[in-house]
Motif scaffolding. Structure first.
Motif, mmCIF file in Angstrom:
data_model
loop_
_atom_site.group_PDB
_atom_site.id
_atom_site.type_symbol
_atom_site.label_atom_id
_atom_site.label_comp_id
_atom_site.label_asym_id
_atom_site.label_seq_id
_atom_site.Cartn_x
_atom_site.Cartn_y
_atom_site.Cartn_z
ATOM 1 N N ILE A 78 0.764 -1.181 -0.020
ATOM 2 C CA ILE A 78 -0.025 0.085 -0.154
ATOM 3 C C ILE A 78 0.819 0.961 0.090
ATOM 4 O O ILE A 78 0.660 2.110 -0.664
ATOM 5 N N SER A 79 1.876 1.219 0.807
ATOM 6 C CA SER A 79 2.782 2.250 0.785
ATOM 7 C C SER A 79 3.495 2.732 -0.315
ATOM 8 O O SER A 79 3.693 3.679 -0.848
ATOM 9 N N GLU A 80 4.061 1.584 -0.887
ATOM 10 C CA GLU A 80 4.498 1.502 -2.381
ATOM 11 C C GLU A 80 3.689 2.218 -3.291
ATOM 12 O O GLU A 80 4.008 3.053 -4.103
ATOM 13 N N SER A 81 2.579 1.592 -3.235
ATOM 14 C CA SER A 81 1.482 2.079 -4.422
ATOM 15 C C SER A 81 1.387 3.681 -4.562
ATOM 16 O O SER A 81 1.284 4.238 -5.372
ATOM 17 N N ASN A 82 1.152 4.108 -3.007
ATOM 18 C CA ASN A 82 0.824 5.494 -2.842
ATOM 19 C C ASN A 82 1.957 6.453 -3.175
ATOM 20 O O ASN A 82 1.657 7.655 -3.399
ATOM 21 N N SER A 83 3.129 5.839 -3.476
ATOM 22 C CA SER A 83 4.278 6.601 -3.665
ATOM 23 C C SER A 83 4.882 6.516 -5.290
ATOM 24 O O SER A 83 5.962 6.939 -5.490
#
Length: 131
Positions: A55-60
């Motif tokens: 999730i954190s990678e997707s949002n970055s």
């Protein structure tokens, strides 16, 4: 591609929910004997933390397709986590009530991820029509 900006994944409700879910799982796994922690516990923690990490990678990401790809990975990791929770229940490491509680949270996280993917796909469609 969307307008470049720094977004804070920590503000996402799905990320916050995943982190709370991981914390609950971690507390349960801590109480298990060494062998169960090493076999089933490590797998559950690896899969569940992968949800939040993706999730954190997707949002970055700047590119919408890459964002969808990481959300899809998170979706898969949530499903894998559910399988390991089921295995923990079958091995009598958690009772049925705890299994249902954690499994329901996983389902909620998966629904949120699917909604995010749908929203981004709509954004991609709108960008294609505008371009």
């Amino acid at each position: 591609m969307r307008e470049p900006q720094v977004r804070d994944f920590r503000r996402l409700m799905v990320y916050q929910k995943a982190m709370e879910w991981i914390g609950k799982i971690r507390e349960i796994v801590k109480a298990w004997k060494w062998e169960d922690r090493q076999v089933i516990g490590n797998q559950i923690l690896r899969a569940s933390t992968s949800v939040a990490a993706n999730i954190s990678e997707s949002n970055s990401q700047l590119y919408l397709q890459k964002e969808i790809s990481f959300l899809n990975n998170a979706l898969g990791s949530a499903g894998e986590s559910q399988m390991w929770l089921e295995e923990a229940r079958n091995a009598k490491l958690i009772d049925q009530q705890m299994f249902e509680h954690l499994d329901n949270e996983a389902v909620e996280i998966r629904k949120m991820l699917v909604a995010m993917i749908r929203k981004i796909k709509l954004e991609i469609g709108e960008n294609k029509r505008a371009g």
